[in-house]
Design a protein around this motif. Sequence first.
Motif, PDB file in Angstrom:
ATOM      1  N   ALA A   1       0.926  -1.241  -0.034  1.00 42.67           N
ATOM      2  CA  ALA A   1       0.058   0.006   0.177  1.00 42.67           C
ATOM      3  C   ALA A   1       0.695   1.215  -0.140  1.00 42.67           C
ATOM      4  N   MET A   2       1.905   1.487   0.981  1.00 45.21           N
ATOM      5  CA  MET A   2       2.861   2.454   0.952  1.00 45.21           C
ATOM      6  C   MET A   2       3.372   2.856  -0.293  1.00 45.21           C
ATOM      7  N   GLN A   3       3.922   1.609  -1.340  1.00 42.36           N
ATOM      8  CA  GLN A   3       4.477   1.714  -2.600  1.00 42.36           C
ATOM      9  C   GLN A   3       3.449   2.264  -3.597  1.00 42.36           C
ATOM     10  N   LEU A   4       2.351   1.755  -3.621  1.00 46.09           N
ATOM     11  CA  LEU A   4       1.348   2.384  -4.404  1.00 46.09           C
ATOM     12  C   LEU A   4       0.990   3.795  -3.948  1.00 46.09           C
ATOM     13  N   LEU A   5       1.126   4.139  -2.945  1.00 46.16           N
ATOM     14  CA  LEU A   5       0.959   5.599  -2.570  1.00 46.16           C
ATOM     15  C   LEU A   5       2.024   6.572  -2.885  1.00 46.16           C
ATOM     16  N   ARG A   6       3.080   5.968  -2.931  1.00 45.49           N
ATOM     17  CA  ARG A   6       4.361   6.621  -3.576  1.00 45.49           C
ATOM     18  C   ARG A   6       4.331   6.919  -4.907  1.00 45.49           C
ATOM     19  N   ASP A   7       3.988   5.662  -5.705  1.00 43.61           N
ATOM     20  CA  ASP A   7       4.344   5.570  -7.299  1.00 43.61           C
ATOM     21  C   ASP A   7       3.089   5.943  -7.936  1.00 43.61           C
ATOM     22  N   SER A   8       1.830   5.744  -7.429  1.00 44.08           N
ATOM     23  CA  SER A   8       0.662   5.973  -8.205  1.00 44.08           C
ATOM     24  C   SER A   8       0.565   7.367  -8.762  1.00 44.08           C
ATOM     25  N   GLU A   9       0.261   7.764 -10.256  1.00 43.09           N
ATOM     26  CA  GLU A   9       0.034   8.989 -10.315  1.00 43.09           C
ATOM     27  C   GLU A   9      -0.960   9.952  -9.688  1.00 43.09           C
ATOM     28  N   ALA A  10      -2.193   9.403  -9.222  1.00 42.45           N
ATOM     29  CA  ALA A  10      -3.020  10.282  -8.505  1.00 42.45           C
ATOM     30  C   ALA A  10      -2.403  10.498  -7.161  1.00 42.45           C
TER      31      ALA A  10
ATOM     32  N   ARG B   1       1.316  10.104  -5.587  1.00 45.10           N
ATOM     33  CA  ARG B   1       2.617  10.664  -5.734  1.00 45.10           C
ATOM     34  C   ARG B   1       3.188  11.235  -4.449  1.00 45.10           C
ATOM     35  N   PHE B   2       2.967  10.220  -3.359  1.00 49.46           N
ATOM     36  CA  PHE B   2       3.471  10.919  -2.154  1.00 49.46           C
ATOM     37  C   PHE B   2       5.185  10.561  -2.034  1.00 49.46           C
ATOM     38  N   GLU B   3       5.903  11.536  -2.426  1.00 48.95           N
ATOM     39  CA  GLU B   3       7.587  11.425  -2.831  1.00 48.95           C
ATOM     40  C   GLU B   3       8.178  11.263  -1.429  1.00 48.95           C
ATOM     41  N   GLN B   4       7.625  11.964  -0.326  1.00 45.11           N
ATOM     42  CA  GLN B   4       8.209  12.225   1.013  1.00 45.11           C
ATOM     43  C   GLN B   4       7.519  11.481   2.100  1.00 45.11           C
ATOM     44  N   LEU B   5       8.293  10.784   2.968  1.00 44.02           N
ATOM     45  CA  LEU B   5       7.583  10.276   4.249  1.00 44.02           C
ATOM     46  C   LEU B   5       8.046  11.195   5.215  1.00 44.02           C
ATOM     47  N   ILE B   6       7.451  12.182   5.929  1.00 47.34           N
ATOM     48  CA  ILE B   6       7.931  13.105   6.801  1.00 47.34           C
ATOM     49  C   ILE B   6       7.598  12.984   8.203  1.00 47.34           C
TER      50      ILE B   6
ATOM     51  N   LEU C   1       2.399  11.015   5.059  1.00 48.81           N
ATOM     52  CA  LEU C   1       3.114  11.107   3.732  1.00 48.81           C
ATOM     53  C   LEU C   1       2.968  12.747   3.054  1.00 48.81           C
ATOM     54  N   LEU C   2       3.717  13.114   2.326  1.00 46.26           N
ATOM     55  CA  LEU C   2       3.622  14.268   1.485  1.00 46.26           C
ATOM     56  C   LEU C   2       3.956  14.220  -0.188  1.00 46.26           C
ATOM     57  N   SER C   3       2.964  14.617  -0.708  1.00 47.33           N
ATOM     58  CA  SER C   3       3.200  14.814  -2.077  1.00 47.33           C
ATOM     59  C   SER C   3       3.539  16.504  -2.305  1.00 47.33           C
ATOM     60  N   VAL C   4       4.878  16.781  -2.567  1.00 43.23           N
ATOM     61  CA  VAL C   4       5.263  18.009  -3.161  1.00 43.23           C
ATOM     62  C   VAL C   4       4.484  18.294  -4.456  1.00 43.23           C
TER      63      VAL C   4
ATOM     64  N   GLN D   1      -0.339  17.598  -1.419  1.00 42.82           N
ATOM     65  CA  GLN D   1      -1.611  16.858  -0.627  1.00 42.82           C
ATOM     66  C   GLN D   1      -0.812  16.042   0.310  1.00 42.82           C
ATOM     67  N   ARG D   2      -1.387  15.479   1.490  1.00 42.77           N
ATOM     68  CA  ARG D   2      -0.747  15.041   2.566  1.00 42.77           C
ATOM     69  C   ARG D   2      -1.865  13.678   2.932  1.00 42.77           C
ATOM     70  N   VAL D   3      -1.254  12.592   3.587  1.00 42.83           N
ATOM     71  CA  VAL D   3      -2.201  11.574   4.140  1.00 42.83           C
ATOM     72  C   VAL D   3      -1.376  11.188   5.320  1.00 42.83           C
ATOM     73  N   ARG D   4      -2.214  10.499   6.240  1.00 36.68           N
ATOM     74  CA  ARG D   4      -2.019   9.874   7.432  1.00 36.68           C
ATOM     75  C   ARG D   4      -2.133   8.457   6.965  1.00 36.68           C
ATOM     76  N   VAL D   5      -1.232   7.644   7.393  1.00 38.13           N
ATOM     77  CA  VAL D   5      -1.373   5.987   7.327  1.00 38.13           C
ATOM     78  C   VAL D   5      -1.326   5.366   8.349  1.00 38.13           C
ATOM     79  N   LYS D   6      -2.209   4.441   8.877  1.00 36.22           N
ATOM     80  CA  LYS D   6      -2.098   3.726  10.140  1.00 36.22           C
ATOM     81  C   LYS D   6      -2.045   2.373   9.902  1.00 36.22           C
ATOM     82  N   VAL D   7      -1.265   1.466  10.649  1.00 36.71           N
ATOM     83  CA  VAL D   7      -1.460   0.149  10.515  1.00 36.71           C
ATOM     84  C   VAL D   7      -1.106  -0.358  11.991  1.00 36.71           C
TER      85      VAL D   7
END
Length: 202
Positions: free
Chosen positions: A45-54, A56-61, A87-90, A94-100
């Motif tokens: 899931a984290m890789q999808l959040l980083r790589d998908s075009e919609a 693009r969360f390039e940074q884990l802050i 996660l932050l998409s510069v 946009q930003r998102v919080r991920v919980k596991v």
Amino acid sequence: MTAVAIRPEKLKDAIAAVLGAKARQITVALEEVTVVVAAADYRDAMQLLRDSEACRFEQLIDLCGVDYSSYADKVHEGARYGVVSHLLSVSLNQRVRVKVFCPDDDFPVVASVSDLWNSANWYEREAFDLFGIVFDGHNDLRRILTDYGFIGHPFRKDFPLSGHVEMRYDTERRRVVYEPVSIEPREITPRIIREDKYGGLH
């Protein structure tokens, strides 16, 4: 030029489309999107959040451990330990919080994401050190804030405030030594001084 941030509801829909069944829950509160994923799906899931075009969360802050055993003065139902990442998409602003949540309270484990974001390296070491959460696949998982000989995980809610041992430098032995805690735990009640005309009140 900075991209215009999309509304949280649209981001929620975009993340839901990208993650599909990997997203157990997606909520919006206080204009922030939070995604909960299962431990088995966490790394994918984290890789999808980083790589998908919609997304693009390039940074884990940020990444931290949480002990939910007595969260918000309530008895928590479910897994005791969790990992929360921000996660932050510069590029998309946009930003998102991920919980596991870690499935096993006795041996909490989730996958490492340090190969996806270099910034996760020390954050995961900190969560391991302070909470005892193991990050499977981390290439250098060792303590980062406490000493190598430290016993226990001091941010767990059942860890005593005074700790188990205290350390001092012994001039005769010319080294740091560990001894049982010598202080007695006690409650300190602050002394309150009341003045008759404090602040101009009568």
